[in-house]
Design a protein around this motif. Structure first.
Motif, PDB file in Angstrom:
ATOM      1  N   VAL A  26       6.042 -14.045 -27.958  1.00  0.00           N
ATOM      2  CA  VAL A  26       5.121 -15.176 -27.883  1.00  0.00           C
ATOM      3  C   VAL A  26       4.596 -15.406 -26.464  1.00  0.00           C
ATOM      4  N   PHE A  27       5.311 -14.921 -25.449  1.00  0.00           N
ATOM      5  CA  PHE A  27       4.881 -15.119 -24.069  1.00  0.00           C
ATOM      6  C   PHE A  27       4.187 -13.895 -23.484  1.00  0.00           C
ATOM      7  N   ASP A  28       3.950 -12.872 -24.282  1.00  0.00           N
ATOM      8  CA  ASP A  28       3.272 -11.678 -23.778  1.00  0.00           C
ATOM      9  C   ASP A  28       1.877 -12.057 -23.282  1.00  0.00           C
ATOM     10  N   GLY A  29       1.532 -11.563 -22.114  1.00  0.00           N
ATOM     11  CA  GLY A  29       0.232 -11.856 -21.527  1.00  0.00           C
ATOM     12  C   GLY A  29       0.189 -13.136 -20.718  1.00  0.00           C
ATOM     13  N   VAL A  30       1.275 -13.884 -20.695  1.00  0.00           N
ATOM     14  CA  VAL A  30       1.346 -15.127 -19.920  1.00  0.00           C
ATOM     15  C   VAL A  30       2.007 -14.820 -18.583  1.00  0.00           C
ATOM     16  N   GLU A  31       1.320 -15.071 -17.495  1.00  0.00           N
ATOM     17  CA  GLU A  31       1.855 -14.742 -16.175  1.00  0.00           C
ATOM     18  C   GLU A  31       2.557 -15.923 -15.516  1.00  0.00           C
ATOM     19  N   SER A  32       2.335 -17.122 -16.003  1.00  0.00           N
ATOM     20  CA  SER A  32       2.959 -18.309 -15.412  1.00  0.00           C
ATOM     21  C   SER A  32       4.458 -18.324 -15.684  1.00  0.00           C
ATOM     22  N   PRO A  33       5.227 -18.983 -14.830  1.00  0.00           N
ATOM     23  CA  PRO A  33       6.662 -19.123 -15.087  1.00  0.00           C
ATOM     24  C   PRO A  33       6.900 -19.840 -16.416  1.00  0.00           C
ATOM     25  N   ILE A  34       7.926 -19.415 -17.130  1.00  0.00           N
ATOM     26  CA  ILE A  34       8.251 -19.986 -18.438  1.00  0.00           C
ATOM     27  C   ILE A  34       9.690 -20.499 -18.474  1.00  0.00           C
ATOM     28  N   PHE A  35      10.629 -19.673 -17.977  1.00  0.00           N
ATOM     29  CA  PHE A  35      12.055 -19.984 -18.119  1.00  0.00           C
ATOM     30  C   PHE A  35      12.634 -20.510 -16.806  1.00  0.00           C
ATOM     31  N   PHE A  36      13.516 -21.513 -16.912  1.00  0.00           N
ATOM     32  CA  PHE A  36      14.257 -21.943 -15.728  1.00  0.00           C
ATOM     33  C   PHE A  36      15.708 -21.472 -15.765  1.00  0.00           C
ATOM     34  N   ASP A  37      16.105 -20.797 -16.854  1.00  0.00           N
ATOM     35  CA  ASP A  37      17.323 -20.001 -16.883  1.00  0.00           C
ATOM     36  C   ASP A  37      17.053 -18.881 -17.893  1.00  0.00           C
ATOM     37  N   ASN A  38      18.062 -18.251 -18.431  1.00  0.00           N
ATOM     38  CA  ASN A  38      17.789 -17.097 -19.282  1.00  0.00           C
ATOM     39  C   ASN A  38      17.343 -17.462 -20.692  1.00  0.00           C
ATOM     40  N   VAL A  39      17.330 -18.782 -21.019  1.00  0.00           N
ATOM     41  CA  VAL A  39      16.959 -19.158 -22.388  1.00  0.00           C
ATOM     42  C   VAL A  39      16.084 -20.394 -22.467  1.00  0.00           C
ATOM     43  N   HIS A  40      16.269 -21.370 -21.596  1.00  0.00           N
ATOM     44  CA  HIS A  40      15.552 -22.643 -21.709  1.00  0.00           C
ATOM     45  C   HIS A  40      14.192 -22.572 -21.008  1.00  0.00           C
ATOM     46  N   THR A  41      13.169 -23.055 -21.696  1.00  0.00           N
ATOM     47  CA  THR A  41      11.806 -22.957 -21.184  1.00  0.00           C
ATOM     48  C   THR A  41      11.349 -24.265 -20.541  1.00  0.00           C
ATOM     49  N   ASN A  42      10.265 -24.140 -19.766  1.00  0.00           N
ATOM     50  CA  ASN A  42       9.587 -25.342 -19.265  1.00  0.00           C
ATOM     51  C   ASN A  42       8.641 -25.869 -20.346  1.00  0.00           C
ATOM     52  N   GLU A  43       7.805 -26.840 -19.999  1.00  0.00           N
ATOM     53  CA  GLU A  43       6.926 -27.457 -20.991  1.00  0.00           C
ATOM     54  C   GLU A  43       5.888 -26.467 -21.523  1.00  0.00           C
ATOM     55  N   LEU A  44       5.411 -25.572 -20.658  1.00  0.00           N
ATOM     56  CA  LEU A  44       4.455 -24.566 -21.119  1.00  0.00           C
ATOM     57  C   LEU A  44       5.096 -23.687 -22.183  1.00  0.00           C
ATOM     58  N   GLY A  45       6.313 -23.234 -21.917  1.00  0.00           N
ATOM     59  CA  GLY A  45       7.002 -22.403 -22.901  1.00  0.00           C
ATOM     60  C   GLY A  45       7.229 -23.128 -24.207  1.00  0.00           C
ATOM     61  N   ALA A  46       7.628 -24.397 -24.129  1.00  0.00           N
ATOM     62  CA  ALA A  46       7.854 -25.174 -25.342  1.00  0.00           C
ATOM     63  C   ALA A  46       6.563 -25.313 -26.149  1.00  0.00           C
ATOM     64  N   ARG A  47       5.450 -25.516 -25.458  1.00  0.00           N
ATOM     65  CA  ARG A  47       4.167 -25.663 -26.157  1.00  0.00           C
ATOM     66  C   ARG A  47       3.768 -24.362 -26.834  1.00  0.00           C
ATOM     67  N   LEU A  48       3.936 -23.237 -26.158  1.00  0.00           N
ATOM     68  CA  LEU A  48       3.553 -21.954 -26.738  1.00  0.00           C
ATOM     69  C   LEU A  48       4.413 -21.621 -27.961  1.00  0.00           C
ATOM     70  N   VAL A  49       5.702 -21.933 -27.877  1.00  0.00           N
ATOM     71  CA  VAL A  49       6.573 -21.705 -29.032  1.00  0.00           C
ATOM     72  C   VAL A  49       6.155 -22.607 -30.187  1.00  0.00           C
ATOM     73  N   ALA A  50       5.892 -23.879 -29.888  1.00  0.00           N
ATOM     74  CA  ALA A  50       5.489 -24.819 -30.931  1.00  0.00           C
ATOM     75  C   ALA A  50       4.193 -24.372 -31.611  1.00  0.00           C
ATOM     76  N   GLU A  51       3.247 -23.871 -30.829  1.00  0.00           N
ATOM     77  CA  GLU A  51       1.987 -23.388 -31.404  1.00  0.00           C
ATOM     78  C   GLU A  51       2.225 -22.191 -32.320  1.00  0.00           C
ATOM     79  N   ALA A  52       3.115 -21.295 -31.900  1.00  0.00           N
ATOM     80  CA  ALA A  52       3.409 -20.119 -32.721  1.00  0.00           C
ATOM     81  C   ALA A  52       4.103 -20.517 -34.013  1.00  0.00           C
TER      82      ALA A  52
END
Length: 219
Positions: free
Chosen positions: A179-205
């Motif tokens: 789901v994050f392929d092609g996204v260059e911005s930071p997503i994870f703040f550890d090996n599993v938990h995402t920032n708000e951008l990551g949460a939004r992209l997952v929710a959209e998917a």
């Protein structure tokens, strides 16, 4: 879980952080036995399935709660020989050790345990006429190499383990590891938990996969 007047039913948002699917399956069985039937049940798993398998390869194949394991470890620390909580002459029975495994063994164990728990969910769903949907979550090791935030020195092993687990999933489990392929911005703040951008992209998917279900419920 989602349903009409979900806030009145008390069935929305029943997920618990850190749960592997076997715990979710048991909670689903309890919920449908004690609350009105939901219209749609959504499961989001993956990282904890793999992490549990990684930890269990040298301990036991039985289900394990991360929280319970921490508590049990602290209890055992109090019951070493000579300490007061242990009855005189008593001893702690420990799980039989299993040989350490490689990435292939860990991913096979993770998928095996997930599919066993998934059968439990399927049985509950069939008995209660429930619509259930399954998603496999991304982790930091699933990101493309140029933007990956996570590298603990065993990256190749972790990537092989994750890729192999995804390849073994049945078709009714929606794979979100790309789901994050092609996204260059930071997503994870550890090996599993995402920032708000990551949460939004997952929710959209997830929403894209559920759009037909939600439209049918709205009608």
């Amino acid at each position: 879980m989602a349903g009409k007047d979900a806030h009145k039913r008390g069935m929305a948002g029943r997920g618990v952080g850190g749960d592997p699917h076997w715990e979710e399956a048991q909670r689903l069985a309890w919920d449908v036995a004690t609350s009105p039937r939901p219209d749609l049940v959504v499961f989001y798993d993956g990282v904890n399935e793999i992490e549990a398998a990684r930890q269990l390869t040298t301990r036991t194949r039985q289900p394990m709660s991360f929280v319970t394991r921490k508590f049990w470890g602290e209890y055992l620390a109090l019951t070493e020989p000579g300490s007061s909580p242990r009855p005189p002459g008593g001893r702690v029975l420990r799980d039989p050790p299993l040989p350490p495994t490689d990435a292939a063994g860990a991913r096979a164990l993770a998928v095996e345990r997930y599919l066993i728990a998934k059968r439990m969910t399927a049985d509950v769903a069939e008995a209660n006429d429930l619509a259930v949907r399954f998603f496999w979550q991304p982790s930091a090791v699933d990101r493309e190499p140029g933007v990956r935030e996570y590298d603990d020195g065993a990256l190749d092993w972790a990537v092989e383990r994750s890729d192999g687990a995804v390849a073994a999933l049945p078709p009714d489990v929606a794979d979100l590891t790309d789901v994050f392929d092609g996204v260059e911005s930071p997503i994870f703040f550890d090996n599993v938990h995402t920032n708000e951008l990551g949460a939004r992209l997952v929710a959209e998917a997830v929403y894209a996969h559920l759009a037909d279900d939600l439209a049918a419920l709205a009608r």
